[in-house]
Design a protein around this motif. Structure first.
Motif, PDB file in Angstrom:
ATOM      1  N   ILE A 101     -18.547   5.780  30.064  1.00 48.23           N
ATOM      2  CA  ILE A 101     -18.555   6.034  28.621  1.00 48.23           C
ATOM      3  C   ILE A 101     -19.953   6.511  28.268  1.00 48.23           C
ATOM      4  CG2 ILE A 101     -18.081   5.084  26.339  1.00 48.23           C
ATOM      5  CD1 ILE A 101     -16.581   2.798  27.839  1.00 48.23           C
ATOM      6  N   LEU A 102     -20.079   7.773  27.888  1.00 47.53           N
ATOM      7  CA  LEU A 102     -21.391   8.369  27.688  1.00 47.53           C
ATOM      8  C   LEU A 102     -21.896   8.203  26.261  1.00 47.53           C
ATOM      9  CD1 LEU A 102     -20.888  11.623  29.773  1.00 47.53           C
ATOM     10  CD2 LEU A 102     -21.676   9.378  30.514  1.00 47.53           C
ATOM     11  N   ARG A 103     -20.972   8.178  25.296  1.00 48.23           N
ATOM     12  CA  ARG A 103     -21.318   7.956  23.894  1.00 48.23           C
ATOM     13  C   ARG A 103     -20.277   7.040  23.266  1.00 48.23           C
ATOM     14  NH1 ARG A 103     -20.355  12.543  21.286  1.00 48.23           N
ATOM     15  NH2 ARG A 103     -19.762  13.841  23.076  1.00 48.23           N
ATOM     16  N   PRO A 104     -20.613   6.328  22.182  1.00 46.02           N
ATOM     17  CA  PRO A 104     -19.615   5.451  21.543  1.00 46.02           C
ATOM     18  C   PRO A 104     -18.381   6.248  21.109  1.00 46.02           C
ATOM     19  CG  PRO A 104     -21.810   4.976  20.700  1.00 46.02           C
ATOM     20  CD  PRO A 104     -21.945   6.222  21.535  1.00 46.02           C
ATOM     21  N   MET A 105     -17.202   5.716  21.398  1.00 41.11           N
ATOM     22  CA  MET A 105     -15.957   6.443  21.133  1.00 41.11           C
ATOM     23  C   MET A 105     -15.357   6.023  19.795  1.00 41.11           C
ATOM     24  SD  MET A 105     -14.146   7.001  24.847  1.00 41.11           S
ATOM     25  CE  MET A 105     -13.788   5.286  25.196  1.00 41.11           C
ATOM     26  N   GLY A 106     -16.160   6.152  18.746  1.00 40.19           N
ATOM     27  CA  GLY A 106     -15.685   5.859  17.403  1.00 40.19           C
ATOM     28  C   GLY A 106     -15.320   7.134  16.670  1.00 40.19           C
ATOM     29  N   VAL A 108     -12.770   9.064  16.975  1.00 39.23           N
ATOM     30  CA  VAL A 108     -12.189  10.118  17.821  1.00 39.23           C
ATOM     31  C   VAL A 108     -10.734  10.319  17.416  1.00 39.23           C
ATOM     32  CG1 VAL A 108     -11.657  10.873  20.164  1.00 39.23           C
ATOM     33  CG2 VAL A 108     -13.712   9.504  19.737  1.00 39.23           C
ATOM     34  N   ASN A 109     -10.459  11.398  16.715  1.00 37.68           N
ATOM     35  CA  ASN A 109      -9.096  11.714  16.289  1.00 37.68           C
ATOM     36  C   ASN A 109      -8.466  12.832  17.118  1.00 37.68           C
ATOM     37  OD1 ASN A 109      -9.199   9.864  14.057  1.00 37.68           O
ATOM     38  ND2 ASN A 109     -10.497  11.355  12.993  1.00 37.68           N
ATOM     39  N   ARG A 110      -9.311  13.674  17.668  1.00 39.31           N
ATOM     40  CA  ARG A 110      -8.835  14.801  18.463  1.00 39.31           C
ATOM     41  C   ARG A 110      -9.884  15.095  19.522  1.00 39.31           C
ATOM     42  NH1 ARG A 110      -5.146  18.923  18.464  1.00 39.31           N
ATOM     43  NH2 ARG A 110      -5.847  21.019  18.980  1.00 39.31           N
ATOM     44  N   ALA A 111      -9.439  15.318  20.754  1.00 38.81           N
ATOM     45  CA  ALA A 111     -10.379  15.555  21.845  1.00 38.81           C
ATOM     46  C   ALA A 111      -9.735  16.465  22.881  1.00 38.81           C
ATOM     47  CB  ALA A 111     -10.802  14.239  22.484  1.00 38.81           C
ATOM     48  N   ARG A 112     -10.574  17.103  23.686  1.00 37.48           N
ATOM     49  CA  ARG A 112     -10.078  17.948  24.776  1.00 37.48           C
ATOM     50  C   ARG A 112     -10.064  17.133  26.064  1.00 37.48           C
ATOM     51  NH1 ARG A 112     -13.105  23.248  27.118  1.00 37.48           N
ATOM     52  NH2 ARG A 112     -14.450  21.572  27.909  1.00 37.48           N
ATOM     53  N   GLN A 138     -16.414  17.706  20.037  1.00 40.53           N
ATOM     54  CA  GLN A 138     -17.163  18.899  19.660  1.00 40.53           C
ATOM     55  C   GLN A 138     -18.608  18.876  20.146  1.00 40.53           C
ATOM     56  OE1 GLN A 138     -15.737  21.425  18.415  1.00 40.53           O
ATOM     57  NE2 GLN A 138     -13.810  20.664  17.586  1.00 40.53           N
ATOM     58  N   LEU A 139     -19.114  17.685  20.505  1.00 41.00           N
ATOM     59  CA  LEU A 139     -20.499  17.557  20.947  1.00 41.00           C
ATOM     60  C   LEU A 139     -20.658  17.608  22.457  1.00 41.00           C
ATOM     61  CD1 LEU A 139     -21.719  14.730  18.519  1.00 41.00           C
ATOM     62  CD2 LEU A 139     -21.979  17.222  18.273  1.00 41.00           C
ATOM     63  N   GLY A 140     -19.551  17.611  23.183  1.00 39.33           N
ATOM     64  CA  GLY A 140     -19.626  17.658  24.633  1.00 39.33           C
ATOM     65  C   GLY A 140     -18.887  16.507  25.286  1.00 39.33           C
ATOM     66  N   VAL A 141     -19.272  16.175  26.524  1.00 38.00           N
ATOM     67  CA  VAL A 141     -18.571  15.143  27.283  1.00 38.00           C
ATOM     68  C   VAL A 141     -18.792  13.778  26.645  1.00 38.00           C
ATOM     69  CG1 VAL A 141     -18.285  14.022  29.513  1.00 38.00           C
ATOM     70  CG2 VAL A 141     -18.797  16.467  29.414  1.00 38.00           C
ATOM     71  N   LEU A 142     -17.682  13.082  26.418  1.00 39.94           N
ATOM     72  CA  LEU A 142     -17.704  11.773  25.781  1.00 39.94           C
ATOM     73  C   LEU A 142     -17.404  10.669  26.796  1.00 39.94           C
ATOM     74  CD1 LEU A 142     -17.791  10.318  22.977  1.00 39.94           C
ATOM     75  CD2 LEU A 142     -15.328  10.732  22.814  1.00 39.94           C
ATOM     76  N   TRP A 143     -16.512  10.972  27.724  1.00 39.12           N
ATOM     77  CA  TRP A 143     -15.984   9.974  28.673  1.00 39.12           C
ATOM     78  C   TRP A 143     -15.527  10.716  29.911  1.00 39.12           C
ATOM     79  CZ3 TRP A 143     -11.254   9.597  31.014  1.00 39.12           C
ATOM     80  CH2 TRP A 143     -10.774   8.350  31.431  1.00 39.12           C
ATOM     81  N   GLU A 144     -15.669  10.070  31.079  1.00 38.16           N
ATOM     82  CA  GLU A 144     -15.173  10.681  32.310  1.00 38.16           C
ATOM     83  C   GLU A 144     -14.733   9.588  33.263  1.00 38.16           C
ATOM     84  OE1 GLU A 144     -18.474  13.029  33.571  1.00 38.16           O
ATOM     85  OE2 GLU A 144     -19.689  11.314  34.187  1.00 38.16           O
ATOM     86  N   ALA A 145     -13.833   9.947  34.185  1.00 38.53           N
ATOM     87  CA  ALA A 145     -13.289   8.955  35.106  1.00 38.53           C
ATOM     88  C   ALA A 145     -12.889   9.592  36.425  1.00 38.53           C
ATOM     89  CB  ALA A 145     -12.074   8.270  34.491  1.00 38.53           C
ATOM     90  N   GLN A 146     -12.950   8.761  37.483  1.00 34.41           N
ATOM     91  CA  GLN A 146     -12.396   9.131  38.777  1.00 34.41           C
ATOM     92  C   GLN A 146     -11.433   8.027  39.209  1.00 34.41           C
ATOM     93  OE1 GLN A 146     -16.092   8.987  38.916  1.00 34.41           O
ATOM     94  NE2 GLN A 146     -16.164  11.080  38.178  1.00 34.41           N
TER      95      GLN A 146
END
Length: 284
Positions: A101-106, A108-112, A138-146
């Motif tokens: 989790i790179l930034r707080p996920m508050g 978030v209504n729509r994401a890619r 819209q600001l970039g990567v918010l979350w990533e997973a493997q």
């Protein structure tokens, strides 16, 4: 590896994808596709609320750390049932999962959502690969997973190299809960993951399990929910390895180290049967 991205206008139909998964039973190669899928997805408040209830998350205004997996599930299914993917989806085994989790996920209504596969490696029982999922706003990567997945019966050259998570800290009991007989069906309703091994003893026995087992990502989500007061909201990596499955129904106990920017945890059952081990760390 360069990924060729395909952007979808809407989420795929899970019904169609399950039909494709059910009719695909053979290994067709040993090369992963170099294509990935992307799609802008809107968060459904009702589905999110149902997920929180099933997994034990409080409504604190943030997406639960594991919820992007739910947003990505249909895209993951489409990628793993495509004719270019060499392994049958049914029968894949989830060995481990690592989220950042790179930034707080508050708010978030729509994401890619983006999904791809990579890192094909030999394993003592076949071959593993990583299912990589990313959530951008819209600001970039918010979350990533493997998610590390195992396909049995694949033959690759080379020596298996396996990472093993192990705690170096003293762990104490922090919570325990019941995994009821129907939790697989409950989780399937909120996640879309209707793998037969989780739904009932009858369907699980078709795949060699004596009874239904809990979804690995439900175990992880329920654990994170129990530790939520101790975990940072961002700049954190939470990694787990799945060991022995949680047979349904059963009681499990969560052991953890003291709270802080880093910590270890372990999920155990009766007789200290180890179901899952993991840790949280600041993102490097």
């Amino acid at each position: 590896m360069t990924i060729e991205w395909h952007t979808l206008n809407r989420e795929p139909s899970l019904t169609d994808l399950y039909v494709k998964a059910a009719t695909r039973r053979k290994i067709t190669g040993t090369t992963l596709p170099t294509t990935g899928l992307r799609c802008w997805i809107t968060v459904d408040p009702q589905r999110l609320a149902a997920y929180r209830k099933v997994c034990g998350f409080a409504d604190n205004g943030l997406l639960p750390p594991t919820y992007p997996h739910i947003l990505a599930f249909a895209l993951q299914m489409q990628l793993l049932t495509d004719k270019t993917f060499p392994f049958p989806l049914l029968g894949l085994i989830h060995l481990g999962n690592r989220i950042r989790i790179l930034r707080p996920m508050g708010g978030v209504n729509r994401a890619r959502v983006s999904v791809q596969v990579q890192n094909l490696q030999p394993h003592a029982k076949g071959a593993t690969f990583d299912l990589v999922t990313t959530l951008d706003d819209q600001l970039g990567v918010l979350w990533e997973a493997q998610s590390q997945m195992l396909c049995r019966g694949v033959k690759l050259e080379g020596e298996p190299v396996e990472e093993v998570l192990a705690s170096t800290l003293e762990l104490m009991e922090v919570a325990r809960w019941q995994a009821p007989a129907d939790i697989g069906r409950q989780y399937a309703k909120v996640s879309g993951d209707y793998n037969p091994i989780h739904l009932s003893a009858v369907s699980a026995r078709l795949f060699g399990f004596p009874t239904a087992i809990a979804h690995g990502l439900w175990n992880k989500a329920r654990t994170i929910a129990a530790l939520s007061e101790h975990l940072p909201a961002a700049n954190v990596e939470i990694a787990v390895q799945f060991r022995k499955p949680v047979r349904l129904p059963s009681e499990v106990t969560l052991l953890s180290s003291a709270a802080g920017s880093s910590g270890d945890f372990q999920l155990v059952g009766a007789g200290d049967l180890e179901h899952m081990v993991g840790h949280w760390r600041p993102v490097a």
